[in-house]
Design a protein around this motif. Sequence first.
Motif, PDB file in Angstrom:
ATOM      1  N   VAL A  28       0.842  -1.195   0.000  1.00 51.42           N
ATOM      2  CA  VAL A  28       0.000   0.000   0.000  1.00 51.42           C
ATOM      3  C   VAL A  28       0.877   1.245   0.000  1.00 51.42           C
ATOM      4  O   VAL A  28       2.037   1.210   0.402  1.00 51.42           O
ATOM      5  CB  VAL A  28      -0.949   0.013   1.219  1.00 51.42           C
ATOM      6  N   ASP A  29       0.275   2.355  -0.461  1.00 52.80           N
ATOM      7  CA  ASP A  29       0.995   3.626  -0.430  1.00 52.80           C
ATOM      8  C   ASP A  29       0.688   4.344   0.882  1.00 52.80           C
ATOM      9  O   ASP A  29       0.026   3.794   1.772  1.00 52.80           O
ATOM     10  CB  ASP A  29       0.639   4.483  -1.650  1.00 52.80           C
ATOM     11  N   ASN A  30       1.165   5.601   0.990  1.00 44.68           N
ATOM     12  CA  ASN A  30       0.979   6.317   2.248  1.00 44.68           C
ATOM     13  C   ASN A  30      -0.462   6.750   2.486  1.00 44.68           C
ATOM     14  O   ASN A  30      -0.793   7.278   3.538  1.00 44.68           O
ATOM     15  CB  ASN A  30       1.918   7.526   2.326  1.00 44.68           C
ATOM     16  N   ARG A  31      -1.331   6.508   1.503  1.00 41.48           N
ATOM     17  CA  ARG A  31      -2.769   6.756   1.683  1.00 41.48           C
ATOM     18  C   ARG A  31      -3.514   5.463   1.999  1.00 41.48           C
ATOM     19  O   ARG A  31      -4.730   5.451   2.042  1.00 41.48           O
ATOM     20  CB  ARG A  31      -3.349   7.398   0.423  1.00 41.48           C
ATOM     21  N   CYS A  32      -2.757   4.384   2.192  1.00 41.17           N
ATOM     22  CA  CYS A  32      -3.294   3.051   2.504  1.00 41.17           C
ATOM     23  C   CYS A  32      -3.994   2.420   1.311  1.00 41.17           C
ATOM     24  O   CYS A  32      -4.717   1.439   1.459  1.00 41.17           O
ATOM     25  CB  CYS A  32      -4.259   3.101   3.700  1.00 41.17           C
ATOM     26  N   GLN A  33      -3.776   2.927   0.124  1.00 44.54           N
ATOM     27  CA  GLN A  33      -4.375   2.340  -1.064  1.00 44.54           C
ATOM     28  C   GLN A  33      -3.466   1.246  -1.613  1.00 44.54           C
ATOM     29  O   GLN A  33      -2.253   1.444  -1.743  1.00 44.54           O
ATOM     30  CB  GLN A  33      -4.613   3.413  -2.122  1.00 44.54           C
ATOM     31  N   ALA A  34      -4.048   0.102  -1.934  1.00 43.38           N
ATOM     32  CA  ALA A  34      -3.264  -1.021  -2.443  1.00 43.38           C
ATOM     33  C   ALA A  34      -2.674  -0.673  -3.805  1.00 43.38           C
ATOM     34  O   ALA A  34      -3.383  -0.206  -4.697  1.00 43.38           O
ATOM     35  CB  ALA A  34      -4.142  -2.256  -2.551  1.00 43.38           C
ATOM     36  N   THR A  35      -1.377  -0.899  -3.942  1.00 39.37           N
ATOM     37  CA  THR A  35      -0.698  -0.634  -5.211  1.00 39.37           C
ATOM     38  C   THR A  35      -0.340  -1.920  -5.946  1.00 39.37           C
ATOM     39  O   THR A  35      -0.149  -1.906  -7.161  1.00 39.37           O
ATOM     40  CB  THR A  35       0.576   0.182  -4.970  1.00 39.37           C
ATOM     41  N   SER A  36      -0.243  -3.002  -5.221  1.00 40.10           N
ATOM     42  CA  SER A  36       0.064  -4.291  -5.842  1.00 40.10           C
ATOM     43  C   SER A  36      -0.344  -5.408  -4.898  1.00 40.10           C
ATOM     44  O   SER A  36      -0.628  -5.188  -3.716  1.00 40.10           O
ATOM     45  CB  SER A  36       1.560  -4.402  -6.171  1.00 40.10           C
TER      46      SER A  36
END
Length: 224
Positions: A101-109
């Motif tokens: 996840v990125d720093n916004r807690c959104q899954a990136t992979s």
Amino acid sequence: MATQRSSARGPVWTTVVAAVLLGLGWLVFESGLLDRWTQQSPAASSGPAAEQLAELRVAPQGSMDGYSRARFHHWIAQPKAGRNCNTREAVLARDGQGVHVDNRCQATSGSWTSVYTGQRIDNPSDIDIDHMVPLANAWRSGASAWTDERRERFANDMDVPQLVAVDSSSNRSKGDQDPSQWKPAARDQWCEYATDWVTVKHAYGLTVTAPEKSALQEMLGTCG
């Protein structure tokens, strides 16, 4: 003489039969076949889910008057999952493998396997978070009388099996249908699907229709 020969064979035949039966008895107990023969039927051995289903009130579907998805506020913040995480991202992290996840807690992979189809998905944007008991179905089953706070909790509840990451196609195919109208394509998922459905409805005191209950009994019959 014929009578004598028959009499002579009597004890021998009895001995042979007894030996065979004893041998079969040993085989049955030794191999565990007896356990399988006396095992309860799958429907009877589906355990707590069957008991919970029996406790659900059977009633016709209620009205859709006043329904709106906005009445079930989601996705809300899930602080336990991490800073900036909402319910969707928390479920993606929970149900996936190798999720970053990125720093916004959104899954990136990561990778996810849809329990409805067995399809593997590597792009998080192709994942839907399904409400096991759809919001509209819940509305017709008793949620129309709830407070907005209870509806919000229902729509974001990660403590019961109400939220699951699935492929978007099967989620949209399911819509707001109950198990008498839609079942997972993967039959080997019927047991878990029915168990989760019953668990959620039982936890929230929702009703079931007669066809819905019958379909759930059939699906629980695949457990065991």
